[in-house]
Design a protein around this motif. Structure first.
Motif, PDB file in Angstrom:
ATOM      1  N   ALA A  45     -25.324  40.031  -5.136  1.00 12.55           N
ATOM      2  CA  ALA A  45     -25.203  39.540  -6.515  1.00 12.55           C
ATOM      3  C   ALA A  45     -24.047  39.596  -6.654  1.00 12.55           C
ATOM      4  O   ALA A  45     -23.209  40.290  -6.625  1.00 12.55           O
ATOM      5  N   GLY A  46     -23.495  38.281  -7.581  1.00  7.70           N
ATOM      6  CA  GLY A  46     -22.108  38.299  -8.025  1.00  7.70           C
ATOM      7  C   GLY A  46     -21.886  37.129  -8.886  1.00  7.70           C
ATOM      8  O   GLY A  46     -22.717  36.187  -8.996  1.00  7.70           O
ATOM      9  N   PHE A  47     -20.774  37.203  -9.492  1.00 10.87           N
ATOM     10  CA  PHE A  47     -20.519  35.836 -10.510  1.00 10.87           C
ATOM     11  C   PHE A  47     -19.572  34.897  -9.875  1.00 10.87           C
ATOM     12  O   PHE A  47     -18.338  35.268  -9.252  1.00 10.87           O
ATOM     13  N   TYR A  48     -19.924  33.585  -9.910  1.00 14.48           N
ATOM     14  CA  TYR A  48     -18.976  32.926  -9.155  1.00 14.48           C
ATOM     15  C   TYR A  48     -19.084  31.546 -10.396  1.00 14.48           C
ATOM     16  O   TYR A  48     -19.724  31.402 -11.250  1.00 14.48           O
ATOM     17  N   SER A  49     -18.103  30.521 -10.194  1.00 14.29           N
ATOM     18  CA  SER A  49     -18.007  29.378 -10.878  1.00 14.29           C
ATOM     19  C   SER A  49     -17.625  28.237  -9.717  1.00 14.29           C
ATOM     20  O   SER A  49     -17.101  28.468  -8.885  1.00 14.29           O
ATOM     21  N   ASP A  50     -18.017  26.874 -10.298  1.00 12.93           N
ATOM     22  CA  ASP A  50     -18.014  25.687  -9.231  1.00 12.93           C
ATOM     23  C   ASP A  50     -16.619  25.172  -9.362  1.00 12.93           C
ATOM     24  O   ASP A  50     -15.828  25.654 -10.445  1.00 12.93           O
ATOM     25  N   SER A  51     -16.154  24.493  -8.548  1.00 16.10           N
ATOM     26  CA  SER A  51     -14.517  23.880  -8.585  1.00 16.10           C
ATOM     27  C   SER A  51     -14.305  22.735  -9.215  1.00 16.10           C
ATOM     28  O   SER A  51     -13.283  22.687  -9.432  1.00 16.10           O
ATOM     29  N   VAL A  52     -15.459  22.227  -9.678  1.00 15.70           N
ATOM     30  CA  VAL A  52     -15.471  21.040 -10.644  1.00 15.70           C
ATOM     31  C   VAL A  52     -15.036  21.396 -12.095  1.00 15.70           C
ATOM     32  O   VAL A  52     -14.246  20.878 -12.779  1.00 15.70           O
ATOM     33  N   TYR A  53     -16.288  21.976 -12.642  1.00 13.94           N
ATOM     34  CA  TYR A  53     -16.316  22.388 -14.069  1.00 13.94           C
ATOM     35  C   TYR A  53     -16.065  23.736 -14.347  1.00 13.94           C
ATOM     36  O   TYR A  53     -15.828  23.933 -15.566  1.00 13.94           O
ATOM     37  N   GLY A  54     -16.056  24.323 -13.403  1.00 17.18           N
ATOM     38  CA  GLY A  54     -15.563  25.912 -13.632  1.00 17.18           C
ATOM     39  C   GLY A  54     -17.098  26.451 -14.263  1.00 17.18           C
ATOM     40  O   GLY A  54     -16.866  27.435 -15.220  1.00 17.18           O
ATOM     41  N   ALA A  55     -18.121  25.935 -14.220  1.00 24.69           N
ATOM     42  CA  ALA A  55     -19.451  26.455 -14.716  1.00 24.69           C
ATOM     43  C   ALA A  55     -19.716  27.951 -14.239  1.00 24.69           C
ATOM     44  O   ALA A  55     -19.909  28.127 -12.920  1.00 24.69           O
ATOM     45  N   PRO A  56     -19.896  28.979 -14.999  1.00 20.50           N
ATOM     46  CA  PRO A  56     -20.207  30.356 -14.602  1.00 20.50           C
ATOM     47  C   PRO A  56     -21.468  30.477 -14.350  1.00 20.50           C
ATOM     48  O   PRO A  56     -22.464  29.949 -14.872  1.00 20.50           O
ATOM     49  N   ALA A  57     -21.924  31.112 -13.143  1.00 18.64           N
ATOM     50  CA  ALA A  57     -23.110  31.494 -12.757  1.00 18.64           C
ATOM     51  C   ALA A  57     -23.078  32.919 -12.199  1.00 18.64           C
ATOM     52  O   ALA A  57     -22.287  33.621 -11.627  1.00 18.64           O
ATOM     53  N   LEU A  58     -24.244  33.449 -12.350  1.00 18.50           N
ATOM     54  CA  LEU A  58     -24.666  34.795 -11.445  1.00 18.50           C
ATOM     55  C   LEU A  58     -25.557  34.190 -10.442  1.00 18.50           C
ATOM     56  O   LEU A  58     -26.635  33.805 -10.457  1.00 18.50           O
ATOM     57  N   SER A  59     -24.911  34.653  -9.215  1.00 21.74           N
ATOM     58  CA  SER A  59     -25.766  34.007  -8.101  1.00 21.74           C
ATOM     59  C   SER A  59     -26.498  35.403  -7.414  1.00 21.74           C
ATOM     60  O   SER A  59     -25.698  36.582  -7.187  1.00 21.74           O
TER      61      SER A  59
END
Length: 319
Positions: A45-59
């Motif tokens: 489990a970890g926190f990431y964000s996408d490269s275009v919008y920077g949308a934060p997510a817990l994956s």
């Protein structure tokens, strides 16, 4: 206001691995994430964000050997009311490079054809950016309707709405229409996907605390020179109108949501038609307001009403 929101997940998928991407609160000019923590029986489990919008997510990823996948994720967020400086005339101006992404079309937010034609008709005669935005805002309120039968928050398929003449839907549909028309008129615009997390001062149906599993709400933002990102929410004006709330409530909400936003709502992201991080196996995600799941490359639905999935909020401090 300080608010705590908690995801509680307990999913039975025996014999299969599962990956979930969970939308989480973002840090913005009007909202700060004070703490975030998670626990459960996931392999990773970890926190990431996408490269275009920077949308934060817990994956979160579980192995197939785990029959009941569990996760508890809690976020403490400080929010602030927003009031854009719209007391002066805002001229059309140059768009900063970091804002230009929000003039571009996406699969669900086209800016040509019927969308451009409609935007030009609505904004005809408007000389300034704020006049264009006001014309689009008022047109949407006068011409759209909330459809309480639409699943979840809608699809936000603007071209289909305009070509079919069916201007009915929920928050994603109505505020996506605002965003597409604004972009077609030369105004950078974006949806902001989030969740209601405390009671509203404006109306009883515009906020909620406690069990907020189905309290997701999409707002809009339009960039105006001299004012920056301005919050606008015609969808909630249409909501209180179609609920037949008192006229004074409707008038107050209509005036307020042109340039202001309460502090009882938590923003997740403004991503549209995009790839998550780590990337999902399926195609681009329309928008990201509820967890998205995949098992063996196939989508797993995790939405309000699913057993084993709840979100709770608790107001810690109210201004």
């Amino acid at each position: 206001m300080k608010v705590e929101i908690s995801y509680r997940i307990s999913l039975r998928t025996p014999g299969e691995g599962l990956t979930l991407w969970i939308p989480v609160p973002a840090n913005t000019s009007y909202q700060g994430v004070l703490s975030r923590r998670h626990e459960g029986n996931a392999a990773q489990a970890g926190f990431y964000s996408d490269s275009v919008y920077g949308a934060p997510a817990l994956s979160v990823r579980w192995d197939g050997a785990v029959a009941v996948k569990t996760l508890s994720a809690t976020f403490e967020v400080e929010t602030h009311e927003r009031r854009a400086p719209l007391t002066h005339t805002v001229e059309m101006g140059e768009v900063p490079p970091e804002v230009q992404t929000f003039l571009a079309p996406t699969a669900h937010i086209p800016t040509d054809g019927i969308v451009r034609d409609r935007a030009e008709r609505i904004a005809a005669g408007a000389k300034t950016a704020i006049e264009k935005l006001r014309a689009i805002y008022d047109w949407i309120i006068e011409n759209t309707h909330r459809d309480f039968q639409v699943a979840w928050c809608g699809l936000g398929d603007v071209k289909t709405m305009l070509e079919g003449g069916n201007l009915r839907g929920k928050c994603v549909d109505i505020n996506s229409l605002l965003v597409a028309l604004a972009r077609a008129a030369g105004l950078p615009a974006r949806e902001v996907f989030g969740i209601r997390a405390a009671e509203s001062r404006l109306g009883p149906t515009l906020g909620r605390s406690g069990d907020i599993t189905n309290a997701q709400h999409c707002k809009g933002e339009v960039y105006l020179p001299g004012a920056g990102w301005v919050p606008v929410d015609p969808a909630d004006v249409v909501k209180v109108t179609n609920e037949k709330q008192p006229g004074e409530v409707i008038a107050k909400v209509r005036d307020y949501f042109f340039g202001a936003a309460e502090d009882n709502w938590i923003a997740f992201n403004h991503a549209r038609d995009f790839a998550l991080n780590p990337p999902q196996a399926g195609g681009p995600l329309n928008y990201f307001m509820c967890p998205y799941g995949e098992s063996d490359g196939q989508r797993v639905g995790v939405k309000p009403g699913n057993p084993g999935y709840t979100i709770f909020s608790r107001v810690l401090e109210r201004a």
